[in-house]
Scaffold this motif. Structure first.
Motif, PDB file in Angstrom:
ATOM      1  N   THR A 195      66.363 -41.338  80.899  1.00 42.74           N
ATOM      2  CA  THR A 195      66.508 -42.078  79.642  1.00 42.74           C
ATOM      3  C   THR A 195      67.209 -41.170  78.636  1.00 42.74           C
ATOM      4  O   THR A 195      66.697 -40.097  78.302  1.00 42.74           O
ATOM      5  N   LEU A 196      68.378 -41.600  78.195  1.00 44.60           N
ATOM      6  CA  LEU A 196      69.190 -40.797  77.281  1.00 44.60           C
ATOM      7  C   LEU A 196      69.185 -41.406  75.881  1.00 44.60           C
ATOM      8  O   LEU A 196      68.900 -42.594  75.719  1.00 44.60           O
ATOM      9  N   PRO A 197      69.518 -40.607  74.852  1.00 44.36           N
ATOM     10  CA  PRO A 197      69.622 -41.154  73.486  1.00 44.36           C
ATOM     11  C   PRO A 197      70.716 -42.220  73.421  1.00 44.36           C
ATOM     12  O   PRO A 197      71.835 -41.996  73.902  1.00 44.36           O
ATOM     13  N   THR A 198      70.409 -43.371  72.862  1.00 47.30           N
ATOM     14  CA  THR A 198      71.373 -44.476  72.862  1.00 47.30           C
ATOM     15  C   THR A 198      71.892 -44.837  71.481  1.00 47.30           C
ATOM     16  O   THR A 198      72.875 -45.569  71.370  1.00 47.30           O
ATOM     17  N   THR A 199      71.266 -44.341  70.440  1.00 48.40           N
ATOM     18  CA  THR A 199      71.734 -44.661  69.085  1.00 48.40           C
ATOM     19  C   THR A 199      73.017 -43.896  68.783  1.00 48.40           C
ATOM     20  O   THR A 199      73.057 -42.665  68.904  1.00 48.40           O
ATOM     21  N   THR A 200      74.066 -44.621  68.400  1.00 45.08           N
ATOM     22  CA  THR A 200      75.367 -44.001  68.147  1.00 45.08           C
ATOM     23  C   THR A 200      75.248 -42.895  67.105  1.00 45.08           C
ATOM     24  O   THR A 200      74.679 -43.088  66.027  1.00 45.08           O
TER      25      THR A 200
ATOM     26  N   LEU B  51      79.550 -46.460  78.586  1.00 42.71           N
ATOM     27  CA  LEU B  51      80.241 -45.376  77.886  1.00 42.71           C
ATOM     28  C   LEU B  51      80.269 -45.627  76.376  1.00 42.71           C
ATOM     29  O   LEU B  51      80.179 -46.776  75.932  1.00 42.71           O
ATOM     30  N   PRO B  52      80.421 -44.553  75.588  1.00 40.88           N
ATOM     31  CA  PRO B  52      80.414 -44.699  74.125  1.00 40.88           C
ATOM     32  C   PRO B  52      81.595 -45.521  73.615  1.00 40.88           C
ATOM     33  O   PRO B  52      82.685 -45.494  74.204  1.00 40.88           O
ATOM     34  N   THR B  53      81.364 -46.232  72.533  1.00 40.68           N
ATOM     35  CA  THR B  53      82.454 -46.990  71.905  1.00 40.68           C
ATOM     36  C   THR B  53      83.299 -46.096  71.007  1.00 40.68           C
ATOM     37  O   THR B  53      84.444 -46.432  70.693  1.00 40.68           O
ATOM     38  N   THR B  54      82.754 -44.943  70.599  1.00 33.34           N
ATOM     39  CA  THR B  54      83.490 -43.960  69.814  1.00 33.34           C
ATOM     40  C   THR B  54      83.172 -42.576  70.353  1.00 33.34           C
ATOM     41  O   THR B  54      82.013 -42.142  70.330  1.00 33.34           O
ATOM     42  N   LEU B  55      84.186 -41.887  70.859  1.00 36.94           N
ATOM     43  CA  LEU B  55      83.960 -40.596  71.508  1.00 36.94           C
ATOM     44  C   LEU B  55      85.190 -39.710  71.360  1.00 36.94           C
ATOM     45  O   LEU B  55      86.323 -40.188  71.416  1.00 36.94           O
ATOM     46  N   GLY B  56      84.937 -38.419  71.194  1.00 40.17           N
ATOM     47  CA  GLY B  56      86.038 -37.466  71.122  1.00 40.17           C
ATOM     48  C   GLY B  56      86.640 -37.191  72.484  1.00 40.17           C
ATOM     49  O   GLY B  56      87.697 -37.715  72.839  1.00 40.17           O
ATOM     50  N   ASN B  57      85.962 -36.390  73.307  1.00 42.04           N
ATOM     51  CA  ASN B  57      86.474 -36.006  74.614  1.00 42.04           C
ATOM     52  C   ASN B  57      85.512 -36.445  75.722  1.00 42.04           C
ATOM     53  O   ASN B  57      84.291 -36.388  75.561  1.00 42.04           O
TER      54      ASN B  57
ATOM     55  N   ASP C 178      62.709 -38.399  80.114  1.00 41.11           N
ATOM     56  CA  ASP C 178      63.017 -39.127  78.879  1.00 41.11           C
ATOM     57  C   ASP C 178      63.555 -38.160  77.836  1.00 41.11           C
ATOM     58  O   ASP C 178      62.817 -37.365  77.262  1.00 41.11           O
ATOM     59  N   PHE C 179      64.907 -38.251  77.606  1.00 43.86           N
ATOM     60  CA  PHE C 179      65.562 -37.374  76.628  1.00 43.86           C
ATOM     61  C   PHE C 179      65.913 -38.132  75.344  1.00 43.86           C
ATOM     62  O   PHE C 179      66.716 -37.659  74.541  1.00 43.86           O
ATOM     63  N   SER C 180      65.308 -39.292  75.150  1.00 40.98           N
ATOM     64  CA  SER C 180      65.691 -40.158  74.029  1.00 40.98           C
ATOM     65  C   SER C 180      65.424 -39.523  72.667  1.00 40.98           C
ATOM     66  O   SER C 180      66.027 -39.921  71.669  1.00 40.98           O
ATOM     67  N   GLY C 181      64.538 -38.543  72.606  1.00 40.34           N
ATOM     68  CA  GLY C 181      64.212 -37.914  71.326  1.00 40.34           C
ATOM     69  C   GLY C 181      65.108 -36.757  70.951  1.00 40.34           C
ATOM     70  O   GLY C 181      64.967 -36.170  69.869  1.00 40.34           O
ATOM     71  N   VAL C 182      66.032 -36.403  71.825  1.00 41.42           N
ATOM     72  CA  VAL C 182      66.907 -35.257  71.580  1.00 41.42           C
ATOM     73  C   VAL C 182      68.053 -35.644  70.646  1.00 41.42           C
ATOM     74  O   VAL C 182      68.637 -36.724  70.764  1.00 41.42           O
TER      75      VAL C 182
ATOM     76  N   LEU D 124      73.051 -45.674  83.436  1.00 46.31           N
ATOM     77  CA  LEU D 124      73.194 -44.434  82.675  1.00 46.31           C
ATOM     78  C   LEU D 124      73.920 -44.788  81.394  1.00 46.31           C
ATOM     79  O   LEU D 124      75.118 -45.088  81.400  1.00 46.31           O
ATOM     80  N   ASP D 125      73.164 -44.786  80.295  1.00 42.31           N
ATOM     81  CA  ASP D 125      73.687 -45.239  79.008  1.00 42.31           C
ATOM     82  C   ASP D 125      74.023 -44.023  78.143  1.00 42.31           C
ATOM     83  O   ASP D 125      73.142 -43.325  77.649  1.00 42.31           O
ATOM     84  N   PHE D 126      75.341 -43.784  77.971  1.00 37.95           N
ATOM     85  CA  PHE D 126      75.806 -42.624  77.209  1.00 37.95           C
ATOM     86  C   PHE D 126      76.269 -43.018  75.798  1.00 37.95           C
ATOM     87  O   PHE D 126      76.954 -42.249  75.122  1.00 37.95           O
ATOM     88  N   SER D 127      75.895 -44.190  75.345  1.00 33.90           N
ATOM     89  CA  SER D 127      76.439 -44.728  74.094  1.00 33.90           C
ATOM     90  C   SER D 127      76.033 -43.930  72.861  1.00 33.90           C
ATOM     91  O   SER D 127      76.626 -44.100  71.787  1.00 33.90           O
ATOM     92  N   GLY D 128      75.034 -43.053  72.972  1.00 36.65           N
ATOM     93  CA  GLY D 128      74.603 -42.266  71.819  1.00 36.65           C
ATOM     94  C   GLY D 128      75.456 -41.050  71.533  1.00 36.65           C
ATOM     95  O   GLY D 128      75.295 -40.390  70.509  1.00 36.65           O
ATOM     96  N   VAL D 129      76.420 -40.727  72.438  1.00 39.75           N
ATOM     97  CA  VAL D 129      77.251 -39.522  72.290  1.00 39.75           C
ATOM     98  C   VAL D 129      78.526 -39.848  71.513  1.00 39.75           C
ATOM     99  O   VAL D 129      79.195 -40.852  71.787  1.00 39.75           O
TER     100      VAL D 129
END
Length: 460
Positions: free
Chosen positions: A37-42, A100-106, A8-12, A68-73
């Motif tokens: 579990t990954l951080p999901t807050t944008t 995948l994130p709705t807003t992402l650089g690379n 659980d990496f949600s706190g990172v 695999l929810d990467f939306s927090g990146v």
């Protein structure tokens, strides 16, 4: 790693680096209880690096990985080679979904599932990259995934605005089960930098990968380079019926189309009309573009507009059903440029590779080379004509006759030498008519290979 049930990496926040975490752990299974579990807050994470995380975990099943929810990146997301070489028979990705994130650089997903030979990816329904604004690298993402089908539910949504490069080279390389049923429109119009589609579907030879509905929308303004070389290489069942228009007018850099449809034996090319390459300021490489496309007819070739910096060597080799009108193909080059030799010799050799082919060549020329060949055979018998007839009927070089008839080059003492016609008013009489002084004696081995010269060849 049987004791690892949930990571659980949600706190990172800010940055998370898991690169090569289990790299080479050949006994790590990632069983039913294992999940991430990954951080999901944008905006929570600037950068997330999971490159090579499970690389070469040959016992990995991934049964517990469902989403695999990467939306927090929001910054850079690196998933390159994440599962590369996970070849276990149970790692099929049946339930694996990627958010995948709705807003992402690379975003880097290069080689993410490469060499996962049993991965079907049935859980991957939509890969939405529309939020990426910088660089997007999908190269070799599914390379050598022989079980990956890309079923009806699988689709790609590409960015509407991408300031960096888009790299999709070898994305589905050697995916022999790939049907591409869900791919209806690949819209690259948002790309302004380099666009690399090299070998994207290389060897996708499944009988259902026909491309009947596949459309390609190319950028209207591409300041970088476009590479589509080998894109459909050896896609033997690809008809390309969905490719109605390929608009290259927005490409200003270098355009590579070499071997694009190599060995696409079901491809007729009937839908390709009005291809305009005139805006290409860099080199245009069409070397072997339709090589061995045995069903290619070339119905609309006369509507194509070529650029002066074009390489068409081998473009129609093996197109045994070619029956096209090339009356609009008038290619001009500088007298000192060696490319005009490549252009003339290669086109000549291809268009008469079979003397049954009826091809109209040159702006003001309507010679039918098959008819001309028959006329040559019907010449009145004489010692000189007999030499000509004998030579051409026994010739192993299919382009000899067209060179002789066009008067492009004086070659071999076996038959009369003909002077090359001049260009009238700077306008090509024929795609194979150039001023005589445009031809120079080949001085290097590489030059000589263009002509495949023999001992008695004399070039003028």
């Amino acid at each position: 790693g049987e004791g690892l049930q949930t990571l659980d990496f949600s706190g990172v926040s800010v940055e998370l680096n898991l690169a090569h975490m289990f790299f080479g752990c050949g006994s790590f299974t990632g069983s039913q209880q294992f999940s991430l579990t990954l951080p999901t807050t944008t905006g929570t994470l600037d950068n997330l690096n999971m490159s090579g995380m499970f690389k070469n975990c040959t016992s990995f099943t991934g049964e517990g990985l469902q989403t695999l929810d990467f939306s927090g990146v929001t910054g850079t997301l690196n998933l390159s080679a994440m599962f590369l070489g996970c070849s276990n028979v149970s790692f099929i990705g049946e339930n694996l979904q990627l958010t995948l994130p709705t807003t992402l650089g690379n975003l880097n997903m290069s080689g993410m599932f490469a060499d996962c030979t049993n991965f079907t990816g049935e859980g991957l329904q939509t890969l939405d990259f529309s939020g990426v604004s910088g660089k997007l690298d999908l190269s070799r993402m599914f390379a050598n995934c022989g079980s990956f089908t890309g079923s009806q539910q699988f689709s790609l949504t590409l960015p509407t605005t991408l300031t960096g490069t888009l790299n999709m080279n070898n994305m589905f390389y050697n995916c022999t089960s790939f049907t591409g049923a869900g791919l209806t429109n690949l819209n690259f119009s948002g790309v302004s930098g380099d666009l690399n589609l090299f070998s994207m579907f290389h060897n996708c030879s499944n009988e259902l990968f026909t491309g009947e509905k596949l459309q390609l929308t190319l950028p209207t303004t591409l300041t970088g380079n476009l590479n589509m070389a080998n894109m459909f290489y050896n896609c033997t069942n690809f008809t390309g019926a969905g490719l109605q228009t390929l608009d290259f007018s927005g490409v200003s850099g270098t355009l590579k189309l070499s071997y694009m449809f190599y060995n696409c034996t079901s491809f007729t090319g009937e839908g390709l009309t009005n291809l305009d390459f005139s805006g290409v300021s860099g080199t245009l490489n069409m070397h072997g573009m339709f090589l061995n496309c045995t069903s290619f007819i070339g119905t609309n070739l006369n509507t194509w507009t070529l650029s002066d910096n074009v390489n068409v060597t081998g473009i129609f080799f093996g197109c045994e059903n070619l029956d096209g009108d090339l009356s609009g193909w008038c290619v001009t080059v500088e007298p000192t440029d060696r490319k005009q030799r490549t252009i003339l010799i290669s086109l000549a050799s291809q268009l008469v590779a079979t003397r049954e082919t009826n091809v109209i060549i040159g702006q003001n020329s309507s010679l039918n080379w098959n008819e001309e060949f028959q006329k040559m055979l019907a010449l009145e018998p004489s010692e000189e004509n007999k030499k000509i007839q004998t030579y051409f009927t026994e010739s192993t070089n299919p382009y000899d006759f067209i060179l002789y008839k066009s008067g492009i080059v004086n070659t071999r003492s076996y038959y009369p030498q003909i002077k090359t016609s001049n260009v009238d008013g700077g306008v090509c009489k024929s795609a194979f008519v150039f001023e005589a002084d445009h031809f120079i004696q080949p001085s290097t081995d590489s030059d000589k290979k263009i002509f495949q010269p023999q001992t008695n060849d004399v070039f003028k």
